[in-house]
Structure formats: C-alpha cells, structure tokens
Design an enzyme around this catalytic site. Structure first.
Site, short mmCIF file in Angstrom:
data_model
loop_
_atom_site.label_atom_id
_atom_site.label_comp_id
_atom_site.label_asym_id
_atom_site.label_seq_id
_atom_site.Cartn_x
_atom_site.Cartn_y
_atom_site.Cartn_z
N GLU A 112 -4.27 4.25 5.80
CA GLU A 112 -4.18 3.96 4.37
C GLU A 112 -4.70 5.14 3.55
O GLU A 112 -4.24 5.39 2.44
CB GLU A 112 -4.98 2.69 4.04
CG GLU A 112 -4.87 2.24 2.60
CD GLU A 112 -5.46 0.86 2.38
OE1 GLU A 112 -6.12 0.66 1.36
OE2 GLU A 112 -5.25 -0.02 3.24
N ARG B 256 0.82 -1.22 0.00
CA ARG B 256 0.00 0.00 0.00
C ARG B 256 0.85 1.28 0.00
O ARG B 256 0.51 2.28 0.62
CB ARG B 256 -0.95 0.02 1.21
CG ARG B 256 -1.86 -1.19 1.29
CD ARG B 256 -2.83 -1.28 0.11
NE ARG B 256 -3.70 -2.43 0.27
CZ ARG B 256 -3.47 -3.65 -0.23
NH1 ARG B 256 -2.37 -3.85 -0.95
NH2 ARG B 256 -4.32 -4.63 -0.07
N SER C 180 -10.82 1.63 3.01
CA SER C 180 -10.17 1.20 4.25
C SER C 180 -9.47 2.36 4.94
O SER C 180 -8.75 3.13 4.30
CB SER C 180 -9.15 0.10 3.97
OG SER C 180 -9.79 -1.04 3.43
#
Length: 293
Positions: free
Chosen positions: A279, A159, A208
């Site tokens: 995130e 990520r 998320s």
C-alpha cells in the site's frame, strides 16, 4: 522558488529517506503550474509529498522535483454540502471543517494521517469509508493542462487511482450530508479509540504496509500468523501491536524497512500462496521484490 538538496526524511512520518534533487513549495495554482512547467522544460520527473505518511523515500534520495503544497493549496473550507480542499490540506482539517458545519460522511478520515490530495491519489479509506464514497470531483494539474475529473475518470478503486506522477491533485470537493455535530463527534471518538487500541499510533510508521488481500485473513492477521510481530532488521521492526505496520526504533533506514517488507511478503507467499500488494508509495529508485513461484 526551486530549492536543491532538501532532506525528505523530515517530511516523512517514518523519518527516513535521502534528499530531493529539487524541491518546491507552491502555494497557489499559478505557482504549481510554473513548477510543473519548469520540470517539463527540463525533462524532470515530478512527485508530491503530502504529510509524508504512506511514503518510503530511497536512502540515496530522489532525482526529481518534489512538491509540497502550501498556502491556499493546503486550505479547506465548506460551501453548502461541500468541503472544498486544496490537495495539500490535511484530511484532519477537512474533517474539522465538516464537523463544524454539521456535515457527516468524512468521519473515517480521522484514521487517515494524510492530505486531501494523497487521499484522492490512493483512494484512502478506513472503517468502511473511502474517499471514492464522498468525492464529488478533483482538479488535476499537470504539464499537459488542468481540469476537473470525476471519481470514475480518476479510476478510483480499492486503495488505488489511475493518477500518475506528474499529475497533481490541486483541489478536491467532498460532497457530504447534514448530520448533528454531537453524532459526528461520537463517531470520530469511537473510531479514534479503535485505532489507538489496534495500531501503533504513538510510533513512527508509514501506515499500513500492505493492502488487504482477497483472502479470509486481513494482511495484518496473515503476517501475524507468519510470526512477524517484533521481527526486526536494522532499526526497523514489525510493530508488536499490529503486524501490518513497521516502526522506526530510532535509527532505521528505508533499506531496513524495505527488507522487512520483502521478508513479510516472502513469508505470506510461502505460507498462504498470496502475493501481498504493498500500500505504501515508493519514491526514488527502489522496489520490493516479488516472491518467486
């Protein structure tokens, strides 16, 4: 054409955030280069908004040039085993092109409501797949120049990439493999069913909140154990369906969402000794406090 004072709330999936001081919608590489040159001449920071997922914009707005890639910079086509996409092309469109051509490997993108450029920027992934696993190369444009970079040169990891604001993913090439169309459809249908069953796909969220930590529990299970499901601040609420999502109940502000993120991080640290890494991308003069201790 540079616009002023464009409201960014209509470009984010959560539906919050103030205006961009400057805004442009380049549709070609030449227009993108012109916009970046305009910003460089004035010492203005640059940011890109894709589909507005994975993004929290400051309620006070953003003192920067915000770009929305359009036209050929938002299109996608196949070339042999490659899907060649503009940075602003929705990953859903990239997947559609791949499926039509009988190319597999991008099925996981059905669970990512973002663009090709955003996917490269954060090495987006889902259901065991990630952009780094299919990316051949990306064409990056900045005020300092332009060129193709490999996944290694982009610094892709979980990520994350090594890209910074001012570097724009203008194009990406995804190297896929031949797969029967019906198999692709079946895999996508299964992933979409899993996503719909587990996530609040019919609510306004930014995706998320936290990356999964190096822990036996995922971020969602960790926050669930902290009793956060349904916990609300202002118009924002931790999703009753999945604790790693925040929903806009109708009148949420970015400040409401940030307060929830901070509280979730505090509780996870207090109970599990883990500092969760967010995130979601932050745009504007906002930050999420790190728990003390």
């Amino acid at each position: 054409m540079i616009e002023e004072g464009v409201a960014l709330s209509r470009f984010t999936t959560l539906g919050t955030g103030g205006p961009a001081r400057w805004f442009a919608r380049p549709s070609t590489a030449a227009e993108l280069e012109q916009a970046l040159a305009w910003a460089a001449e004035r010492g203005v920071e640059v940011a890109v908004v894709g589909l507005g997922s994975n993004l929290l914009v400051a309620d006070e707005g953003v003192d920067a040039l915000v770009l929305k890639l359009t036209g050929e910079l938002a299109s996608a086509e196949t070339d042999g085993e490659l899907v060649v996409a503009g940075g602003g092309a929705p990953l859903a469109v990239c997947l559609h092109r791949a499926r039509t051509a009988g190319l597999g490997g991008l099925e996981f993108a059905c669970a990512i409501p973002g663009t090709a450029g955003g996917g490269v920027w954060m090495n987006a992934g889902a259901y065991g797949g990630a952009i780094s696993g299919v990316l051949e190369r990306a064409f990056i444009v900045s005020a300092d120049g332009a060129g193709w970079l490999s996944p290694a040169e982009l610094g892709l990891r979980y990520r994350h990439s090594g890209l910074r604001h001012g570097q724009v993913v203008a194009r990406a090439e995804f190297h896929l493999h031949a797969r029967p169309v019906e198999e692709i459809k079946a895999t996508v249908a299964e992933m979409q069913a899993q996503r719909k069953a587990a996530q609040p796909t019919n609510k306004r969220t930014f995706g998320s909140v936290f990356k999964n930590p190096e822990h036996e529990l995922s971020a969602g299970r960790m926050l669930d154990a902290c009793g956060l499901r349904g916990f609300a601040i202002g118009g924002a609420v931790v999703s009753p369906r999945h604790a790693n999502f925040i929903e806009n109940t109708g009148d949420a502000t970015t400040a409401d969402a940030l307060a929830l993120v901070a509280e979730a991080r505090r509780r996870a640290h207090e109970r599990f000794g883990v500092v969760l890494e967010h995130e979601v991308e932050l745009l504007g003069l906002i930050e999420i406090p790190v728990p003390a201790g």
